[in-house]
Scaffold this motif. Structure first.
Motif, PDB file in Angstrom:
ATOM      1  N   LEU A 142      10.061   1.145 -18.333  1.00  0.00           N
ATOM      2  CA  LEU A 142       9.325   0.194 -17.499  1.00  0.00           C
ATOM      3  C   LEU A 142       8.919  -0.869 -18.434  1.00  0.00           C
ATOM      4  N   GLN A 143       9.374  -0.907 -19.748  1.00  0.00           N
ATOM      5  CA  GLN A 143       8.731  -1.766 -20.756  1.00  0.00           C
ATOM      6  C   GLN A 143       9.345  -3.298 -20.321  1.00  0.00           C
ATOM      7  N   SER A 144      10.457  -3.463 -19.980  1.00  0.00           N
ATOM      8  CA  SER A 144      10.932  -4.654 -19.911  1.00  0.00           C
ATOM      9  C   SER A 144      10.290  -5.085 -18.833  1.00  0.00           C
TER      10      SER A 144
ATOM     11  N   PHE B 266       0.775  -1.341   0.067  1.00  0.00           N
ATOM     12  CA  PHE B 266       0.012   0.194   0.043  1.00  0.00           C
ATOM     13  C   PHE B 266       0.918   1.251   0.025  1.00  0.00           C
ATOM     14  N   SER B 267       2.135   1.352   0.584  1.00  0.00           N
ATOM     15  CA  SER B 267       2.958   2.416   0.339  1.00  0.00           C
ATOM     16  C   SER B 267       3.344   2.695  -1.195  1.00  0.00           C
ATOM     17  N   ASN B 268       3.078   1.771  -2.075  1.00  0.00           N
ATOM     18  CA  ASN B 268       3.432   1.566  -3.387  1.00  0.00           C
ATOM     19  C   ASN B 268       2.246   2.478  -3.990  1.00  0.00           C
TER      20      ASN B 268
ATOM     21  N   ARG C 125       7.892  -8.707 -18.090  1.00  0.00           N
ATOM     22  CA  ARG C 125       8.263  -9.775 -17.076  1.00  0.00           C
ATOM     23  C   ARG C 125       6.784  -9.743 -15.941  1.00  0.00           C
ATOM     24  N   LEU C 126       6.245  -8.815 -15.829  1.00  0.00           N
ATOM     25  CA  LEU C 126       5.162  -9.026 -14.902  1.00  0.00           C
ATOM     26  C   LEU C 126       3.874  -9.482 -15.343  1.00  0.00           C
TER      27      LEU C 126
ATOM     28  N   TYR D 173       8.212   4.014  -7.599  1.00  0.00           N
ATOM     29  CA  TYR D 173       7.123   3.218  -7.138  1.00  0.00           C
ATOM     30  C   TYR D 173       6.710   2.133  -8.031  1.00  0.00           C
ATOM     31  N   LEU D 174       6.704   2.576  -9.355  1.00  0.00           N
ATOM     32  CA  LEU D 174       6.546   1.624 -10.330  1.00  0.00           C
ATOM     33  C   LEU D 174       7.632   0.334 -10.368  1.00  0.00           C
ATOM     34  N   GLN D 175       8.680   0.674 -10.463  1.00  0.00           N
ATOM     35  CA  GLN D 175       9.824  -0.133 -10.496  1.00  0.00           C
ATOM     36  C   GLN D 175       9.653  -1.482  -9.514  1.00  0.00           C
ATOM     37  N   GLN D 176       8.723  -1.054  -8.172  1.00  0.00           N
ATOM     38  CA  GLN D 176       8.861  -2.016  -7.243  1.00  0.00           C
ATOM     39  C   GLN D 176       7.876  -3.003  -7.573  1.00  0.00           C
ATOM     40  N   HIS D 177       7.088  -2.589  -8.450  1.00  0.00           N
ATOM     41  CA  HIS D 177       5.700  -3.656  -8.714  1.00  0.00           C
ATOM     42  C   HIS D 177       6.178  -4.841  -9.059  1.00  0.00           C
ATOM     43  N   ASP D 178       7.389  -5.087  -9.360  1.00  0.00           N
ATOM     44  CA  ASP D 178       7.887  -6.520  -9.585  1.00  0.00           C
ATOM     45  C   ASP D 178       7.856  -7.306  -8.117  1.00  0.00           C
ATOM     46  N   GLU D 179       8.684  -6.581  -7.360  1.00  0.00           N
ATOM     47  CA  GLU D 179       8.790  -7.090  -5.975  1.00  0.00           C
ATOM     48  C   GLU D 179       7.435  -7.191  -5.207  1.00  0.00           C
ATOM     49  N   VAL D 180       6.512  -6.283  -5.150  1.00  0.00           N
ATOM     50  CA  VAL D 180       5.145  -6.288  -4.686  1.00  0.00           C
ATOM     51  C   VAL D 180       4.558  -7.702  -5.045  1.00  0.00           C
TER      52      VAL D 180
END
Length: 809
Positions: free
Chosen positions: A489-491, A346-348, A495-496, A402-409
């Motif tokens: 963020l394309q790559s 939620f912080s993202n 992956r996502l 934040y968007l780059q952390q969506h992979d981790e989320v």
């Protein structure tokens, strides 16, 4: 005596800022001004000062100390004005260059959030004799003690309203049929309030006008009141009210529109707020409404491109609410999510959601003013969108981290659902709720996908504008900003999307673990007929970068698919079509040979092309995956590889998934997996990527093959499916229409449709007609539906794709 007539607003919509006519917004702002002057609109001093400052800007223009003081000396805009005069002037300094139209918009935006907005008190007493005030609003009846609201009865909770002399009665829907009773000063006052309630219910909630009873020829008894819509609202078209799902005190408060939409049923016509043109019997006539609107609305293509941004932004914000409001509420209620994951998730997503709430308001305001009637309209100051887009695309850069952390989320959420049983249960139960109309983890991809949508729409706008157009420069700069973020963020998005698809399949398949193994890519899923001793049997096939699975669907509570076999691509020989059976081809693996048939030659070619490409890529790969199923699920017969397998799958195997440990009724009929099964077709990963690019939202008129009238619906296209809502503020769809297998065309002579901008959807005996508002929106709907219905993409993500290949050319 001279009669004095005063204009008065009768029905207060939840969001008057959505009124499309600038003159109507002006009339509403005059009502707010009067309510403020007469002390009906109770609010804090700061709010009163802010409202007054906007009214001052509207009356005399930009701040001038001497002019302000003189005007406030001669005019009282708010009670106790002397106490807050300096505050009013301080606020007024902040409104430089603000036009009267903008001031009206701000007045309405502030007023609608106040508890006393549109409230008209009717004094009463409860059963204990305590003095209270009753009021009626768009959502139902309200009860006040003094100026404090103590209760609200939504229309959906009320079974019947009536009065007996001085007693006003509210009957509620409940097991014991509760009846609430209030005492008013006289029968006349009771009747006046009852009439007001009926009129508000008619205006905001009633979709079909009750037929009047036949009148007695000589004598009548009782009230002569009849349901009828007043002409007050016909001066404007009000878009559907926007009700934020976030309460003022909590981020976890479900949307009031969720409660309001409980009575919205399929097949009903829009309320008067959406269809103000009425025929003699009082029912809505969308066709006449559309004709009048068409004459009034612009034909400027730029306007409709900008409107596409607004329409899709509304859907995007609703998608974010699935996570920020509904899912958060579910996990907090059950205390199901570890604190670390709560913070990470939620912080993202919360900052992104808050940003887009503000962005949507800007878009709403600009589109409302685009064709307003102020002087600014003549100058064309509002007939542009580039400045709004540029400002917000620059601001979006702050969220790249934040968007780059969506992979981790996404990864951590998947791990936690496997590790924490309570979270797994909440996750599955939440996916069964109507508000979660897509697999839950797809909503986590929306923020990055939205960037791609901005880029595509801005490209379209830049192509439309002439090089010397005043909006061209801002649009190009905005496009440059968003393209830069999208490129970063394309790559990650590829992956996502792959990981999301693998996790979705993991839940739908029984008999395989670790489907999300590193390096594995999804290529195609679809229905084929496998040759067995019983003949050709329907099976669901899944092609990955390292293996081919085939499954069967049992009649189970969970509607999952049971894995029957797995063929590793390593050592597989390229497939070929050589059988006399139509659309039949052979798959040669190192351990087994199977024969399958597709539903058409096109389907067969897609499978052979993707399968041979995957085999070729696996040969070149140095990594050999050893993440296969247990021997019990592999070939049990040890036949030679050149022998065609005619294995007989026992009834126990086919039906064994009935005893699945997962006893949840976890089934979503509109996922591509189930649609491919029922429509006997297939979908590739490139089809998924193309569908993501082609998301669309907006109002359409829908007509069935044998029906006469058109019904106005809010329609969302995503994930190869159309979702239908009554209005854009509804929290969940009324129905859905998966498009795989459908054909889209324009109506023929035999269809008898003689309207502009109509397209036809057809599958077997199912026929639907949809009508768009302009040539541009018609072409866009045709384009996106064609991309989903035809699923032309044939190339997997294993190799680079050119633009022609993506479109299946």
């Amino acid at each position: 005596m001279n009669a004095l007539f005063r204009l008065s607003v009768k029905f207060f919509p939840p969001d008057p800022g959505q009124l499309q006519e600038e003159f109507t917004r002006y009339l509403f702002s005059l009502q707010i001004k009067r309510d403020l002057m007469e002390d009906r609109l109770h609010c804090a001093e700061n709010t009163a000062a802010l409202l007054t400052s906007h009214l001052l800007q509207c009356e005399i223009g930009d701040y001038d100390d001497l002019a302000d003081r003189e005007y406030l000396k001669l005019n009282t805009l708010v009670p106790r004005q002397d106490r807050i005069q300096e505050k009013i002037m301080e606020f007024h300094q902040q409104h430089l260059t603000q036009t009267p139209a903008e001031s009206d918009f701000q007045v309405l935006e502030i007023a609608r959030k106040l508890e006393m907005y549109g409230v008209r008190f009717h004094p009463a007493a409860d059963r204990e004799g305590s003095k209270i005030n009753l009021a009626v609003a768009h959502m139902g009846l309200q009860v006040f003690q003094g100026n404090t609201k103590i209760n609200t009865f939504n229309w959906s909770k009320i079974r019947k309203l009536s009065f007996k002399r001085k007693r006003f009665l509210i009957k509620l829907h409940s097991e014991v049929h509760d009846t609430l009773e209030f005492l008013m000063a006289s029968r006349d006052q009771c009747k006046v309030f009852w009439k007001s309630c009926v009129e508000h219910h008619s205006f905001f909630r009633l979709h079909d006008q009750p037929l009047p009873k036949a009148k007695a020829m000589l004598f009548t008894r009782g009230s002569s009141f009849r349901y009828r819509y007043c002409a007050v609202y016909t001066c404007s078209t009000v878009d559907s009210p926007v009700l934020s799902p976030l309460g003022s005190n909590s981020l976890l408060c479900p949307s009031p529109s969720y409660q309001m939409s409980m009575l919205s049923l399929p097949g009903q016509f829009p309320s008067p707020q959406q269809s103000p043109i009425l025929n003699e019997t009082g029912t809505a006539r969308p066709e006449e409404e559309e004709e009048l609107r068409r004459k009034r609305f612009p034909t400027n293509k730029a306007y409709f491109i900008a409107k596409e941004i607004l329409m899709t932004e509304r859907t995007y914000l609703k998608d974010l609410e699935v996570l920020t409001v509904w899912f958060r509420s579910a996990v907090i209620k059950e205390n199901a999510m570890p604190e670390g994951l709560m913070t990470l998730l939620f912080s993202n997503i919360d900052p992104i959601y808050e940003f887009h709430r503000g962005f949507l308001k800007e878009l709403d305001q600009r589109l409302a003013l685009w064709y307003g009637r102020s002087n600014a309209h003549v100058k064309g100051d509002y007939q542009r969108i580039g400045d709004v887009m540029l400002r917000n695309m620059c601001a979006l850069k702050e969220f790249t981290g934040y968007l780059q952390q969506h992979d981790e989320v996404l990864t951590e959420l998947e791990k936690a659902t496997k590790r924490v049983k309570k979270l797994e249960v909440v996750y599955k139960e939440f996916e069964l709720q109507k508000v979660c109309y897509l697999p839950l983890n797809t909503f986590l991809l929306k923020p990055i996908q939205r960037l791609m949508h901005y880029r595509l729409i801005l490209e379209r706008l830049c192509r439309h504008y002439a090089p010397d157009h005043s909006d061209q420069r801002h649009c190009k700069e905005a496009l440059k900003e968003v393209a830069e973020i999208a490129a970063q963020l394309q790559s990650s998005l590829i992956r996502l999307e792959n990981f999301q698809k693998l996790t979705e399949l993991q839940r739908d398949l029984i008999g395989i673990e670790n489907l999300t193994a590193p390096g594995r890519e999804f290529i195609r899923e679809g229905c084929l007929f496998k040759l067995t001793k019983k003949g050709l049997q329907q099976r669901m096939f899944f092609l990955f970068s390292d293996m081919l699975l085939y499954t069967s669907k049992g009649v189970t509570a969970s509607n999952q698919f049971k894995v029957h076999g797995q063929l590793p691509l390593h050592g597989m020989i390229e497939s070929e079509s050589e059988w006399s059976v139509p659309h039949c081809f052979t798959i040669y693996s190192a351990q087994r040979t199977i024969v399958v048939a597709a539903s058409s030659k096109v389907e067969m070619n897609k499978w052979i092309e993707d399968l041979n490409m995957a085999i070729d890529m696996s040969k070149k790969s140095q990594e050999k995956s050893d993440l296969f199923l247990e021997p019990s699920l592999c070939d049990r017969s040890n036949r030679s590889s050149d022998e065609v397998s005619l294995e007989q799958e026992s009834e126990d195997d086919v039906n064994s998934s009935r005893c699945s440990l997962d006893k949840q009724s976890h089934h979503r009929a509109n996922t591509t997996l189930h649609v491919c099964w029922h429509r006997n077709t297939s979908v590739s990963m490139s089809d998924h990527s193309l569908a993501v690019e082609n998301q669309l939202s907006g109002y359409l008129l829908r007509k069935f093959k044998n029906s006469n009238g058109w019904q106005k619906l809010w329609v969302v296209f995503t994930n190869f499916c159309l979702f239908f809502y009554k209005t854009h503020q509804d929290d969940f769809p009324l129905a859905s229409l998966p498009l795989l297998g459908y054909t889209v065309s324009t109506p023929g002579e035999a269809d008898g449709i003689h309207k502009e901008y109509v397209f036809k959807l057809h599958f077997k005996s199912h026929v639907y007609f949809f009508r768009a508002e302009s040539e541009y929106t018609f072409e866009r709907w045709m384009e996106v539906i064609m991309s989903a219905a035809s699923t032309a993409g044939r190339v997997s993500l294993l190799i680079p794709k050119g633009p022609n290949e993506v479109n299946g050319n």
